[in-house]
Write an enzyme that holds these catalytic residues in place. Structure first.
Site: not given
Length: 291
Positions: A12-14, A16-17, A169
């Site tokens: 997941t969140g693949a 960027s970064g 967060y």
């Protein structure tokens, strides 16, 4: 001689970064990687770049999903379950800091909680049967040393009474760690021995992270950028936990720089962890384990 099946990983969140670096490394190691992302354009571009690095006959696929929207999580999980026979590695990498004003998801949950904790909690639950089809599955939850600043209020998980972006967060990152620990315990309790789960701190990574948060948070990240690690370095512990034989039998750990670290938090009591798990189930609208 029987052919070894290709390992399947979902990140997941693949786009960027550290998520993109993690996905890239898994592709280069021969994994069939599925990119879960919110933005279709970014996902298509990342898929195209990674496909060029893939070994012959190896695909890179995309699943579109906003983790803050539980209906999208359900749809993405259903699509994965229909398309793939099993899941060998799940990297819950996506995580965000939101702005100075409290926002809510389409389900009415505070956005940090929804994106960083509830979405991954539900996704992992819905993919559990595919993980059980693997001979040795791994769940990797990307947390943060920010958990040290967490002060959760179980009576107000959605931060309706008091909200700050960095506190929200920090709380969500502690929840990632406690989810990992409790999931490991419950898997052992159910004699599910083919799935391990670990969490990690990737380092303070110089990226776009925090760019949509308060001016103070943006200023902090800008000032601290020269002292931060790169996305390549930040992804190394995720990659290590996803692939290394050294940690094949470890479950419930929290790692930084590929080494286990203790989690020191006054909130980390058996009663609080159990209550957090139960409230998470209530907020996503279903039990984690389908009994």
């Amino acid at each position: 001689m029987s052919e070894v099946p290709q390992l399947i990983a979902l990140v997941t969140g693949a786009t960027s970064g550290i998520g993109e670096v993690t996905a890239r490394e898994l592709v280069q190691q021969g994994y069939h990687v599925v990119l879960l992302a919110r933005n279709a354009t970014k996902a298509a571009r990342t898929r195209q770049q990674l496909q060029k690095l893939a070994q012959p006959g190896t695909r890179v696929d995309v699943l579109l999903c906003d983790l803050s929207d539980l209906s999208q999580v359900r749809r993405a999980a259903e699509e994965f379950n229909q398309r793939y026979a099993r899941l060998d590695v799940l990297v819950n990498n996506a995580g965000l800091v939101f702005g100075a004003e409290r926002e809510t998801s389409v389900n009415g949950h505070e956005m940090t909680l929804a994106t960083n904790h509830l979405g991954p909690f539900l996704l992992t639950s819905l993919l559990l049967e595919k993980l059980r089809q693997s001979s040795a599955a791994r769940i990797i939850n990307v947390a943060s040393m920010a958990h040290k600043f967490a002060k959760p209020d179980l009576a107000d998980l959605n931060a309706t009474r008091s909200y700050s972006p960095m506190r929200a967060y920090a709380n969500s990152k502690l929840f990632n760690i406690l989810f990992t620990q409790e999931l490991a315990r419950q898997l052992r309790q159910r004699s599910i021995s083919n799935i391990t789960t670990n969490s990690l701190h990737p380092g303070v990574v110089a990226s776009n992270f925090g760019s949509n948060s308060t001016w103070f948070t943006r200023a902090f990240y800008k000032a601290a950028a020269p002292f931060m690690t790169t996305s390549e370095d930040g992804a190394q512990t995720s990659i290590y936990l996803a692939t290394s034989p050294e940690v094949a039998d470890i479950s419930g750990g929290y790692f930084a720089k590929k080494k286990p670290e203790p989690v020191k938090s006054e909130f980390n009591t058996e009663a609080n962890v159990q209550q957090l798990w139960q409230q998470s189930e209530q907020l996503v609208g279903q039990p984690f384990f389908a009994e």
